[in-house]
Design an enzyme around this catalytic site. Structure first.
Site, PDB file in Angstrom:
ATOM      1  CG  HIS A  40      -0.127   0.195   2.502  1.00 40.71           C
ATOM      2  ND1 HIS A  40       0.477  -0.868   3.153  1.00 40.71           N
ATOM      3  CD2 HIS A  40       0.208   1.299   3.206  1.00 40.71           C
ATOM      4  CE1 HIS A  40       1.129  -0.418   4.216  1.00 40.71           C
ATOM      5  NE2 HIS A  40       0.999   0.890   4.271  1.00 40.71           N
ATOM      6  CG  HIS A 126       7.832   4.423  -0.146  1.00 42.20           C
ATOM      7  ND1 HIS A 126       7.748   5.605   0.585  1.00 42.20           N
ATOM      8  CD2 HIS A 126       7.910   3.425   0.766  1.00 42.20           C
ATOM      9  CE1 HIS A 126       7.772   5.316   1.874  1.00 42.20           C
ATOM     10  NE2 HIS A 126       7.865   4.007   2.015  1.00 42.20           N
TER      11      HIS A 126
END
Length: 191
Positions: A40, A126
């Site tokens: 995620h 990220h």
């Protein structure tokens, strides 16, 4: 409860990223790799909050999501924090588009109005793929930089919801539970 706000990648994209990162996993670096269901993009880590504070957080996430148009996320580029030669976190990047940056900023400011400290560090979007052992020296990661540079991966997915997640640690490892899914505003002309 230990909570965070995230953009979750669709299952198909998580599996593509997992397959693309296989050479890194197979190289034997001292890294604890995450399973793809945990992939995620964290927008805001809230930490431990009381159960009675959850409705206010849900309200903020709902309002910010409803005011933000859905947008694409471009996934690609393997890297590490703090450096690729002595990593603690290995990741695949997300392009920091204006839409993503605005969503992050809107969440930060709205949550600050409810007593949550604003994140002052630069936002480097990220998806964490693994965590390296802090006990290992830089020599344990020899060749990681070249290998990561050779992995050419690029994918695009639509961000459609902002998710309030619960993080729990157990003997079986880390587990994330979706508490609330707040839809982003549909683009004009779409239902």
């Amino acid at each position: 409860m230990r909570l965070f706000i995230a953009l979750n990648l669709p299952e198909a994209e998580r599996q593509r990223v997992y397959r693309a990162a296989a050479p890194l996993r197979e190289a034997g670096f001292p890294v604890s790799w995450l399973e793809p269901e945990l992939y995620h993009l964290t927008l805001k880590f809230l930490g431990n909050i009381r159960a009675e504070a959850v409705p206010a957080v849900e309200g903020v996430v709902d309002r910010v999501a409803a005011a933000t148009g859905a947008f694409p996320l471009t996934v690609g580029g393997f890297g590490a924090f703090p450096t690729i030669r002595r990593p603690r976190v290995l990741w695949i990047g997300i392009e920091p588009t204006p839409a993503l940056r605005c969503l992050k900023q809107d969440l930060e400011w709205s949550l600050a109005n409810h007593g949550y400290e604003r994140e002052m560090r630069a936002f480097h979007p990220h998806v964490t793929l693994g965590r390296a052992s802090e006990r290992e020296g830089a020599g344990a990661f020899r060749g990681l930089d070249a290998m990561a540079a050779e992995l050419g991966y690029c994918g695009t997915v639509d961000a459609g919801t902002v998710d309030l997640m619960r993080s729990q640690m157990s003997r079986g490892g880390r587990r994330y539970t979706l508490l609330r899914e707040s839809p982003l505003k549909a683009p004009s002309g779409k239902a």
